[in-house]
Design a protein around this motif. Structure first.
Motif, PDB file in Angstrom:
ATOM      1  N   LEU A  84       0.832  -1.208   0.000  1.00  0.00           N
ATOM      2  CA  LEU A  84       0.000   0.000   0.000  1.00  0.00           C
ATOM      3  C   LEU A  84       0.864   1.256   0.000  1.00  0.00           C
ATOM      4  O   LEU A  84       0.533   2.250  -0.653  1.00  0.00           O
ATOM      5  N   SER A  85       1.993   1.207   0.703  1.00  0.00           N
ATOM      6  CA  SER A  85       2.883   2.375   0.726  1.00  0.00           C
ATOM      7  C   SER A  85       3.477   2.640  -0.655  1.00  0.00           C
ATOM      8  O   SER A  85       3.753   3.790  -1.015  1.00  0.00           O
ATOM      9  N   LEU A  86       3.671   1.591  -1.442  1.00  0.00           N
ATOM     10  CA  LEU A  86       4.186   1.775  -2.801  1.00  0.00           C
ATOM     11  C   LEU A  86       3.141   2.431  -3.693  1.00  0.00           C
ATOM     12  O   LEU A  86       3.451   3.327  -4.499  1.00  0.00           O
ATOM     13  N   PHE A  87       1.897   2.024  -3.559  1.00  0.00           N
ATOM     14  CA  PHE A  87       0.816   2.704  -4.277  1.00  0.00           C
ATOM     15  C   PHE A  87       0.788   4.197  -3.922  1.00  0.00           C
ATOM     16  O   PHE A  87       0.642   5.060  -4.801  1.00  0.00           O
ATOM     17  N   ILE A  93       4.180  10.820  -6.872  1.00  0.00           N
ATOM     18  CA  ILE A  93       4.904  11.133  -8.103  1.00  0.00           C
ATOM     19  C   ILE A  93       3.933  11.661  -9.160  1.00  0.00           C
ATOM     20  O   ILE A  93       4.223  12.658  -9.839  1.00  0.00           O
ATOM     21  N   ARG A  94       2.793  11.016  -9.300  1.00  0.00           N
ATOM     22  CA  ARG A  94       1.809  11.481 -10.276  1.00  0.00           C
ATOM     23  C   ARG A  94       1.361  12.905  -9.971  1.00  0.00           C
ATOM     24  O   ARG A  94       1.296  13.768 -10.861  1.00  0.00           O
ATOM     25  N   VAL A 102       8.842  14.926 -14.150  1.00  0.00           N
ATOM     26  CA  VAL A 102       8.914  13.470 -14.243  1.00  0.00           C
ATOM     27  C   VAL A 102       8.236  13.014 -15.524  1.00  0.00           C
ATOM     28  O   VAL A 102       7.119  13.436 -15.829  1.00  0.00           O
ATOM     29  N   ASP A 103       8.904  12.151 -16.255  1.00  0.00           N
ATOM     30  CA  ASP A 103       8.307  11.505 -17.420  1.00  0.00           C
ATOM     31  C   ASP A 103       7.490  10.322 -16.910  1.00  0.00           C
ATOM     32  O   ASP A 103       8.041   9.268 -16.583  1.00  0.00           O
ATOM     33  N   THR A 104       6.188  10.481 -16.813  1.00  0.00           N
ATOM     34  CA  THR A 104       5.338   9.457 -16.211  1.00  0.00           C
ATOM     35  C   THR A 104       5.176   8.215 -17.090  1.00  0.00           C
ATOM     36  O   THR A 104       4.577   7.224 -16.660  1.00  0.00           O
ATOM     37  N   ILE A 140      -2.872   5.701 -10.618  1.00  0.00           N
ATOM     38  CA  ILE A 140      -1.422   5.820 -10.503  1.00  0.00           C
ATOM     39  C   ILE A 140      -0.831   5.659 -11.891  1.00  0.00           C
ATOM     40  O   ILE A 140      -1.446   5.047 -12.760  1.00  0.00           O
ATOM     41  N   PRO A 141       0.354   6.210 -12.124  1.00  0.00           N
ATOM     42  CA  PRO A 141       0.991   5.995 -13.421  1.00  0.00           C
ATOM     43  C   PRO A 141       1.304   4.509 -13.589  1.00  0.00           C
ATOM     44  O   PRO A 141       1.647   3.821 -12.622  1.00  0.00           O
ATOM     45  N   LYS A 142       1.187   4.002 -14.799  1.00  0.00           N
ATOM     46  CA  LYS A 142       1.551   2.610 -15.042  1.00  0.00           C
ATOM     47  C   LYS A 142       3.069   2.488 -15.057  1.00  0.00           C
ATOM     48  O   LYS A 142       3.759   3.184 -15.803  1.00  0.00           O
ATOM     49  N   VAL A 143       3.582   1.630 -14.212  1.00  0.00           N
ATOM     50  CA  VAL A 143       5.025   1.421 -14.126  1.00  0.00           C
ATOM     51  C   VAL A 143       5.497   0.655 -15.366  1.00  0.00           C
ATOM     52  O   VAL A 143       4.870  -0.314 -15.789  1.00  0.00           O
TER      53      VAL A 143
END
Length: 274
Positions: A84-87, A93-94, A102-104, A140-143
């Motif tokens: 959850l912290s990573l989300f 960042i978004r 940042v280049d998302t 969230i941005p797609k990794v």
């Protein structure tokens, strides 16, 4: 550079930024790729050698770097809190992508050991609506890719007598006697799907901490689902070597070299194929 620590909503987690100045020249501002770093530490601590030196290394490659100090220690670190912290980190960042340049479209996650497990949880659950809702995020941005260095893939059902394993079990499960369901719930091999993200994975065959056979098994599951995966197993290197160079070695010998240090070059080449 913007270097600051941001507290996250998730239990005692934080997010440290290493954001490069957007001015590449007096006339040009430049968007850069970003990488989130999940250091290892058996869910008991956050490894120093897998934190700031990694952030600075990727800064040197032109990335904005972010260190995620996900929840650790018993009550804080049971699944799904670290994930959850990573989300939440990705949401930050978004939300700041324009200000931080940042280049998302080029965001990556890298994790080492237990942090590799956190990265793997994300690689296979990035689009889980229930988990995102639990994290308090919508979009969230797609990794673009996930990197796992000597990762924890799964644990046994029996903790055994090793004190470190016992500490890790308490942190991961809240008990020395987890249920079969608890253990299976965080087994990465059971999470692989057609939606799993592209992954770059490496480990060492002489790892005395985590069985490289588990990593091979996981890679086989990814292959069966036709996921973009690149895997390297080095003959020597044990566990926890990070960059495999002077920057992350215990020795003060500046000529220190370990062959597995080639993983960074291999990684950059893989990134260029995505």
């Amino acid at each position: 550079m913007i270097n600051r620590i941001i507290s996250l909503d998730e239990k005692k987690a934080s997010f440290e930024t290493f954001i490069i100045d957007e001015n590449i020249s007096s006339k040009k501002k430049k968007k850069r790729p970003a990488i989130i770093i999940c250091p290892g530490g058996a869910y008991i601590k956050h490894s120093h050698r897998e934190s700031e030196p990694i952030a600075l290394y990727f800064n040197g490659l032109g990335f904005h770097s972010f260190i995620l100090r996900y929840p650790i220690n018993e009550d804080n670190s049971q699944y799904p809190h670290p994930l959850l912290s990573l989300f939440q980190s990705l949401k930050i960042i978004r939300d700041n992508a324009k200000k931080w340049f940042v280049d998302t479209q080029r965001i990556y996650v890298v994790g080492f050991s237990a942090g590799g497990h956190v990265a793997g949880l994300f690689a296979n659950n990035w689009n889980n609506i229930k988990l995102k809702k639990k994290a308090g995020v919508n979009e969230i941005p797609k990794v673009k890719g996930v990197i796992m260095a000597y990762p924890l893939i799964k644990t046994s059902y029996d903790v055994g007598n090793n004190p470190l394993n016992q500490q890790a079990f308490k942190s991961m499960y809240g008990s020395l006697l987890p249920s079969i369901a608890q253990v299976d719930q965080i087994n990465l091999t059971k999470m692989v799907s057609n939606e799993s993200l592209p992954q770059f994975i490496w480990c060492c065959s002489d790892d005395p901490v985590l069985d490289s056979a588990d990593t091979i098994e996981y890679v086989n599951f990814l292959q069966k689902k036709h996921i973009n995966v690149e895997f390297h197993m080095f003959n020597l290197g044990a566990h926890g070597g990070a960059l495999g160079n002077f920057a992350t070695a215990d020795t003060e010998n500046e000529d220190y070299f370990n062959p597995f240090s080639a993983w960074t070059t291999l990684l950059v080449n893989w990134m260029k194929t995505l």
